[in-house]
Design an enzyme around this catalytic site. Structure first.
Site, PDB file in Angstrom:
ATOM      1  N   ALA A 286     -17.845  21.868  -2.298  1.00 34.71           N
ATOM      2  CA  ALA A 286     -17.179  23.083  -2.764  1.00 34.71           C
ATOM      3  C   ALA A 286     -17.021  23.992  -1.550  1.00 34.71           C
ATOM      4  CB  ALA A 286     -18.041  23.759  -3.820  1.00 34.71           C
TER       5      ALA A 286
ATOM      6  N   GLY B  41     -19.832  18.802  -3.885  1.00 24.19           N
ATOM      7  CA  GLY B  41     -18.735  18.541  -4.824  1.00 24.19           C
ATOM      8  C   GLY B  41     -17.936  17.300  -4.452  1.00 24.19           C
TER       9      GLY B  41
ATOM     10  N   GLU C  76     -19.838  14.574  -5.897  1.00 26.38           N
ATOM     11  CA  GLU C  76     -19.719  14.684  -7.362  1.00 26.38           C
ATOM     12  C   GLU C  76     -18.353  14.225  -7.873  1.00 26.38           C
ATOM     13  OE1 GLU C  76     -21.161  18.810  -7.018  1.00 26.38           O
ATOM     14  OE2 GLU C  76     -22.436  18.361  -8.745  1.00 26.38           O
TER      15      GLU C  76
ATOM     16  N   GLU D 196     -26.876  20.616  -1.571  1.00 22.65           N
ATOM     17  CA  GLU D 196     -26.885  21.983  -2.122  1.00 22.65           C
ATOM     18  C   GLU D 196     -28.194  22.716  -1.871  1.00 22.65           C
ATOM     19  OE1 GLU D 196     -25.657  19.323  -3.660  1.00 22.65           O
ATOM     20  OE2 GLU D 196     -23.727  19.821  -4.550  1.00 22.65           O
TER      21      GLU D 196
HETATM   22  N1  COA Z   1     -16.812  24.745   2.616  1.00 18.67           N
HETATM   23  C1  COA Z   1     -16.057  25.485   3.433  1.00 18.67           C
HETATM   24  N2  COA Z   1     -15.747  25.125   4.683  1.00 18.67           N
HETATM   25  C2  COA Z   1     -16.239  23.958   5.124  1.00 18.67           C
HETATM   26  C3  COA Z   1     -17.042  23.131   4.320  1.00 18.67           C
HETATM   27  C4  COA Z   1     -17.330  23.572   3.007  1.00 18.67           C
HETATM   28  N3  COA Z   1     -18.067  22.848   2.162  1.00 18.67           N
HETATM   29  N4  COA Z   1     -17.402  22.046   5.035  1.00 18.67           N
HETATM   30  C5  COA Z   1     -16.812  22.180   6.237  1.00 18.67           C
HETATM   31  N5  COA Z   1     -16.113  23.323   6.284  1.00 18.67           N
HETATM   32  C6  COA Z   1     -15.331  23.866   7.400  1.00 18.67           C
HETATM   33  C7  COA Z   1     -16.227  24.425   8.500  1.00 18.67           C
HETATM   34  O1  COA Z   1     -16.618  25.749   8.172  1.00 18.67           O
HETATM   35  C8  COA Z   1     -15.287  24.364   9.670  1.00 18.67           C
HETATM   36  O2  COA Z   1     -14.340  25.407   9.552  1.00 18.67           O
HETATM   37  P1  COA Z   1     -13.962  26.317  10.833  1.00 18.67           P
HETATM   38  O3  COA Z   1     -13.389  25.345  11.836  1.00 18.67           O
HETATM   39  O4  COA Z   1     -12.976  27.291  10.323  1.00 18.67           O
HETATM   40  O5  COA Z   1     -15.253  26.898  11.311  1.00 18.67           O
HETATM   41  C9  COA Z   1     -14.517  23.067   9.419  1.00 18.67           C
HETATM   42  O6  COA Z   1     -14.627  22.796   8.016  1.00 18.67           O
HETATM   43  C10 COA Z   1     -15.081  21.883  10.168  1.00 18.67           C
HETATM   44  O7  COA Z   1     -16.455  21.756   9.841  1.00 18.67           O
HETATM   45  P2  COA Z   1     -17.630  21.696  10.923  1.00 18.67           P
HETATM   46  O8  COA Z   1     -18.882  22.128  10.260  1.00 18.67           O
HETATM   47  O9  COA Z   1     -17.232  22.407  12.164  1.00 18.67           O
HETATM   48  O10 COA Z   1     -17.644  20.133  11.217  1.00 18.67           O
HETATM   49  P3  COA Z   1     -18.886  19.269  11.721  1.00 18.67           P
HETATM   50  O11 COA Z   1     -18.333  17.949  12.102  1.00 18.67           O
HETATM   51  O12 COA Z   1     -19.668  20.020  12.755  1.00 18.67           O
HETATM   52  O13 COA Z   1     -19.849  19.097  10.449  1.00 18.67           O
HETATM   53  C11 COA Z   1     -20.301  18.671   8.116  1.00 18.67           C
HETATM   54  C12 COA Z   1     -19.382  18.377   9.323  1.00 18.67           C
HETATM   55  C13 COA Z   1     -19.697  18.034   6.905  1.00 18.67           C
HETATM   56  C14 COA Z   1     -21.693  18.041   8.387  1.00 18.67           C
HETATM   57  C15 COA Z   1     -20.464  20.199   7.949  1.00 18.67           C
HETATM   58  O14 COA Z   1     -19.152  20.766   7.927  1.00 18.67           O
HETATM   59  C16 COA Z   1     -21.161  20.610   6.692  1.00 18.67           C
HETATM   60  O15 COA Z   1     -22.376  20.520   6.605  1.00 18.67           O
HETATM   61  N6  COA Z   1     -20.383  21.082   5.688  1.00 18.67           N
HETATM   62  C17 COA Z   1     -20.937  21.614   4.467  1.00 18.67           C
HETATM   63  C18 COA Z   1     -21.409  20.497   3.566  1.00 18.67           C
HETATM   64  C19 COA Z   1     -22.054  21.065   2.315  1.00 18.67           C
HETATM   65  O16 COA Z   1     -23.071  21.701   2.340  1.00 18.67           O
HETATM   66  N7  COA Z   1     -21.399  20.794   1.189  1.00 18.67           N
HETATM   67  C20 COA Z   1     -21.910  21.183  -0.102  1.00 18.67           C
HETATM   68  C21 COA Z   1     -21.340  22.469  -0.524  1.00 18.67           C
HETATM   69  S1  COA Z   1     -21.976  22.861  -2.127  1.00 18.67           S
END
Ligand code: COA
Length: 260
Positions: free
Chosen positions: A66, A111, A114, A134
């Site tokens: 999400a 999500g 999910e 989460e």
């Molecule tokens: N919601 C909003 N934005 C997200 C996102 C999310 N769930 N997951 C990634 N993004 C965005 C990042 O903020 C970043 O945006 P920006 O360039 O404007 O800063 C972009 O996507 C790229 O992500 P980034 O974190 O820089 O890539 P990464 O390769 O370093 O890491 C992940 C990849 C997937 C490990 C990391 O993005 C992450 O942990 N995301 C969240 C996962 C999460 O907790 N999901 C559950 C949500 S309930």
């Protein structure tokens, strides 16, 4: 219908729905959730579509969860609505009459995991990573993850993943039955197409009845489930496809199903 955050292509009775916010790793914001609801409603009604493939844009993410910038604004009241609305969309996917194959092409977190769990079949690329992280945000899965992950893999493992937020790589996902097959990234959607084509070659009444029967597992008692199976089995036996399928076998030829 046009979409901001989805790419939709229909070819040979197969619809490919691609979640398309690659700069945000295809995170599900409110607009994308509305569009998913709309696209599954539309594809459900579209008689020229038999199978739906759900995937993400780019080579890095299926769906990274999400949208955390929207989550950050929730309070207890809005969060309940957020969760219920999301659950409704994923329930709709799970109960789609047409099979939905998730082609998980990268991160499937929160999500993202999910929505993959709500699909009927999951295929993954070698770089796919699943998880319910989460807890890292001080919350729990809210789009059905605690229920579907626990039902799909064993409950001890599901509990571990939900409590630790650890990621599950593709080979582990395969080992624990979270995905059916793992393919090279550049083969993933073709392999999903191959599976879709195989399903399309069967009688669609049977395919759709099978989904209904499978989906009732866990919702009702075992006996009620079998009663429902018997009713659907009987309905299948009233179709032209049943006559065609059984006759073709006896006549040693390939069946020509008309889905009637
Ligand atoms: N919601 C909003 N934005 C997200 C996102 C999310 N769930 N997951 C990634 N993004 C965005 C990042 O903020 C970043 O945006 P920006 O360039 O404007 O800063 C972009 O996507 C790229 O992500 P980034 O974190 O820089 O890539 P990464 O390769 O370093 O890491 C992940 C990849 C997937 C490990 C990391 O993005 C992450 O942990 N995301 C969240 C996962 C999460 O907790 N999901 C559950 C949500 S309930």
């Amino acid at each position: 219908m046009s979409y901001q955050n989805l790419l939709v292509e229909i070819k040979d009775k197969i619809a490919v729905v691609k979640i398309n916010r690659p700069d945000k790793l295809n995170a599900l914001n409110a607009q994308t959730m509305i569009e998913l609801k709309n696209v599954f409603t539309e594809l459900g009604k579209n008689e020229s579509v038999y199978v739906i493939i759900l995937t993400g844009s780019g080579e890095k993410a299926f769906v990274a969860g999400a949208d955390i910038s929207e989550l950050n604004k929730l309070n207890t009241i809005s969060a309940k609505e957020f969760s219920e609305k999301g659950q409704e969309v994923f329930y709709m996917i799970e109960n789609s009459a047409k099979p939905v194959i998730a082609a998980v092409n990268g991160f499937a977190l929160g999500g993202g995991c999910e929505i993959a769990l709500a699909c009927h079949i999951r295929l993954a690329s070698e770089n796919a990573k699943f998880g319910q992280p989460e807890v890292n945000l001080g919350i729990i899965p809210g789009y059905g993850g605690t229920q579907r992950l626990t039902r799909l893999i064993n409950s001890g493992r599901a509990t571990e993943y939900i409590l630790t937020g650890d990621m599950i790589d593709a080979s582990e996902a395969y080992r624990i039955g979270l995905v059916n097959h793992v393919y090279k990234q550049n083969e993933l959607v073709d392999k999903a197409f191959e599976m879709a084509q195989k399903i399309i070659s069967k009688g669609q009444n049977a395919v759709r009845s099978a989904i209904k029967a499978i989906n009732i597992v866990g919702e009702v008692s075992g006996k009620e489930g079998q009663n429902y199976e018997a009713a659907l089995f009987a309905l299948c036996c009233g179709t032209e496809d049943f006559k065609e399928g059984t006759s073709a076998f006896l006549e040693k030829r390939k069946p020509k199903f008309t889905n009637s």
